[in-house]
Design an enzyme around this catalytic site. Structure first.
Site, PDB file in Angstrom:
ATOM      1  N   TRP A  91       0.855  -1.087  -0.079  1.00 14.98           N
ATOM      2  CA  TRP A  91       0.089   0.078  -0.037  1.00 14.98           C
ATOM      3  C   TRP A  91       0.872   1.197   0.156  1.00 14.98           C
ATOM      4  CZ3 TRP A  91       0.610   3.772   3.853  1.00 14.98           C
ATOM      5  CH2 TRP A  91       1.186   3.028   5.186  1.00 14.98           C
ATOM      6  N   GLU A 134       6.903   8.677  14.377  1.00 18.42           N
ATOM      7  CA  GLU A 134       7.083   7.922  13.084  1.00 18.42           C
ATOM      8  C   GLU A 134       7.861   8.800  12.103  1.00 18.42           C
ATOM      9  OE1 GLU A 134       6.127   4.890  11.956  1.00 18.42           O
ATOM     10  OE2 GLU A 134       4.481   4.172  13.342  1.00 18.42           O
ATOM     11  N   GLU A 172       8.423   1.344   6.741  1.00 17.93           N
ATOM     12  CA  GLU A 172       7.898   2.285   7.856  1.00 17.93           C
ATOM     13  C   GLU A 172       7.861   3.803   7.521  1.00 17.93           C
ATOM     14  OE1 GLU A 172       7.639   2.336  11.447  1.00 17.93           O
ATOM     15  OE2 GLU A 172       7.680  -0.093  11.177  1.00 17.93           O
ATOM     16  N   HIS A 175       4.259   5.290   7.053  1.00 19.72           N
ATOM     17  CA  HIS A 175       3.504   5.636   8.051  1.00 19.72           C
ATOM     18  C   HIS A 175       3.646   7.065   8.597  1.00 19.72           C
ATOM     19  CE1 HIS A 175       4.493   1.234   9.380  1.00 19.72           C
ATOM     20  NE2 HIS A 175       3.994   1.295   8.303  1.00 19.72           N
ATOM     21  N   GLU A 225       8.062  -2.691  18.543  1.00 14.45           N
ATOM     22  CA  GLU A 225       6.940  -3.070  17.422  1.00 14.45           C
ATOM     23  C   GLU A 225       5.897  -3.629  17.873  1.00 14.45           C
ATOM     24  OE1 GLU A 225       7.357  -2.144  14.331  1.00 14.45           O
ATOM     25  OE2 GLU A 225       9.612  -2.053  13.678  1.00 14.45           O
ATOM     26  N   THR A 228       4.031  -0.211  19.153  1.00 16.24           N
ATOM     27  CA  THR A 228       3.153   0.479  18.220  1.00 16.24           C
ATOM     28  C   THR A 228       2.241  -0.209  17.408  1.00 16.24           C
ATOM     29  OG1 THR A 228       5.150  -0.293  16.739  1.00 16.24           O
ATOM     30  CG2 THR A 228       5.439   1.742  17.414  1.00 16.24           C
ATOM     31  N   ASP A 257       1.116  -3.149   9.505  1.00 13.23           N
ATOM     32  CA  ASP A 257       2.630  -3.355   9.337  1.00 13.23           C
ATOM     33  C   ASP A 257       3.603  -3.532  10.438  1.00 13.23           C
ATOM     34  OD1 ASP A 257       2.581  -2.794   6.632  1.00 13.23           O
ATOM     35  OD2 ASP A 257       3.330  -0.754   6.600  1.00 13.23           O
ATOM     36  N   GLU A 258       3.173  -2.902  11.706  1.00 12.72           N
ATOM     37  CA  GLU A 258       3.973  -3.007  12.852  1.00 12.72           C
ATOM     38  C   GLU A 258       3.890  -4.135  13.301  1.00 12.72           C
ATOM     39  OE1 GLU A 258       5.775  -0.730  13.362  1.00 12.72           O
ATOM     40  OE2 GLU A 258       4.652   1.323  13.157  1.00 12.72           O
ATOM     41  N   HIS A 261       6.274  -6.531  11.386  1.00 14.59           N
ATOM     42  CA  HIS A 261       7.865  -6.107  11.734  1.00 14.59           C
ATOM     43  C   HIS A 261       7.956  -6.773  13.098  1.00 14.59           C
ATOM     44  CE1 HIS A 261       7.459  -2.524   8.853  1.00 14.59           C
ATOM     45  NE2 HIS A 261       7.606  -3.612   8.269  1.00 14.59           N
TER      46      HIS A 261
END
Length: 392
Positions: A91, A134, A172, A175, A225, A228, A257-258, A261
């Site tokens: 994305w 971020e 990252e 974000h 991670e 977040t 995403d976090e 990760h």
């Protein structure tokens, strides 16, 4: 990576606060003193806010263990790089924002601003704090590239460790871009004050006290991670409650995403427990004794020297990221890495094992006592929202 509340101090009579880490012990012959203290006056600071003073330990990992991380490169390529997404399948911020090339751009922005009007100021304080954290991404890539044995030695190294760090940074980076653009369009926040805060924070750097040591570094990132993931997940939930489904989708996508990760970093640490259980449990205990210092704890807007504590207090009150979450993460990692099941440890290793396994319930008890003593905090102005006051 965004990071929220600092190390927990349960002595406050008003609300749980999040203190700076205590002075480190000197466990390496190589150390320097972090001593850039700001004055107590409100005069403009050129680039850096007041910061803590502590001994900075460097290169605490025995040099011979660098070879261990080199030997792990094939494993990292097969087990860690798979957690990256191809750029063409990823994305991008524009997927969630009004299209500036569209004839309907102005109408879409108007709709976004109408939805934002229904969201309270305290939510925006937390969302801005998340975005600023971020946006300090250059600092986090720099920190990863201090770690002995896994750093990107050339800036374009082809080792799996270096490829991961660059690609993680690229993922990252979206974000902060997405949250920044949303906040710019919503019209509820003072973008110039926010931009100043970002510049101050990147200029201040961070010292998570990982000592150029990848054992400490990967334990730290595993914790961060997950923190977040929890925080962005909670901002997504609250945005939905406030009626902004599109903002909820933005925050939820970042949380996803976090989580991915987090899976990668916890897998690295799991492998370290397999290869070197004694050294890894000692590192885990060391990191937790120092407490996890959040990346944005040097946050500053040009006037509020306690900005991070104030932001953290609002996040705590709203339930976006709390002292309970800190204990939950600790408990999760102890279970994820099966720390209680480790055998064959040295005497020091067994002590470290007992310490980390006993820490989550201890944190919970202290947090419960602090909540019982807590009183409502004062209202203070936040420059990010044009100095409107928010309850701490």
């Amino acid at each position: 990576m965004a990071l929220k509340l600092n190390a927990i101090n349960f002595q406050s009579q008003k609300y749980p606060s999040f203190s700076l880490p205590p002075m480190a012990s000197i466990r390496s012959p190589k150390f320097v003193m972090a001593s850039t203290l700001g004055s107590q006056t409100k005069e403009a600071k050129p680039f850096s806010p007041p910061r803590e003073v502590h001994v900075q330990v460097t290169h605490s990992m025995p040099p011979q263990k660098i070879e261990m991380f080199k030997a792990m490169e094939d494993w990292a390529e097969q087990n860690i790089l798979v957690h990256l997404k191809p750029v063409e399948k990823s994305w991008q911020p524009q997927d969630f924002l009004p299209d500036p090339a569209s004839d309907g751009f102005h109408d879409e922005v108007k709709e976004l601003r109408e939805r934002a009007k229904e969201i309270p100021d305290d939510y925006f304080v937390v969302l801005v704090g998340d975005m600023i954290t971020e946006e300090a991404l250059p600092t986090y890539q720099t920190m990863l590239n201090t770690l002995d044995g896994v750093r990107d030695e050339t800036g374009a190294s082809l080792t799996p460790w270096a490829i991961w760090t660059r690609a993680w940074t690229a993922e990252e980076n979206r974000h902060g871009d997405l949250l920044n653009k949303y906040l710019y369009l919503c019209g509820r926040v003072d973008m110039r004050q926010i931009e100043k805060t970002i510049q101050y924070l990147i200029g201040s750097g961070m010292d998570p006290r990982t000592e150029n040591n990848p054992y400490l570094g990967f334990i730290y990132t595993s914790f961060q991670e997950r923190a977040t993931f929890i925080s962005h997940g909670n901002t997504a939930r609250q945005a939905k409650e406030h009626g902004d489904i599109k903002l909820a989708q933005i925050c939820g996508t970042i949380a996803s995403d976090e989580k991915r990760h987090e899976t990668a970093y916890t897998k690295i640490t799991e492998k370290l427990f397999e290869i070197d259980p004694d050294g890894t449990v000692l590192a885990f205990a060391d990191m937790m004794r120092k407490k996890i210092s959040m990346p944005a704890h040097l946050m500053y807007d040009g006037s509020d020297d306690n900005l991070f504590d104030h932001f953290s207090a609002v996040a705590q009150r709203l339930g976006v990221y709390t002292a309970k979450d800190y204990a939950d993460i600790m408990e999760f990692l102890v279970g994820r890495w099966k720390v209680a099941d480790l055998t064959g440890l040295s005497g020091e290793g067994r002590k470290a094992q007992d310490y980390v396994c006993g820490l989550p319930p201890r944190i919970r008890r202290l947090e419960e006592r602090a909540q019982a003593r807590a009183k409502q905090g004062p209202k203070i102005p936040f420059s990010w929202i044009y100095n409107r006051e928010v309850q701490l």
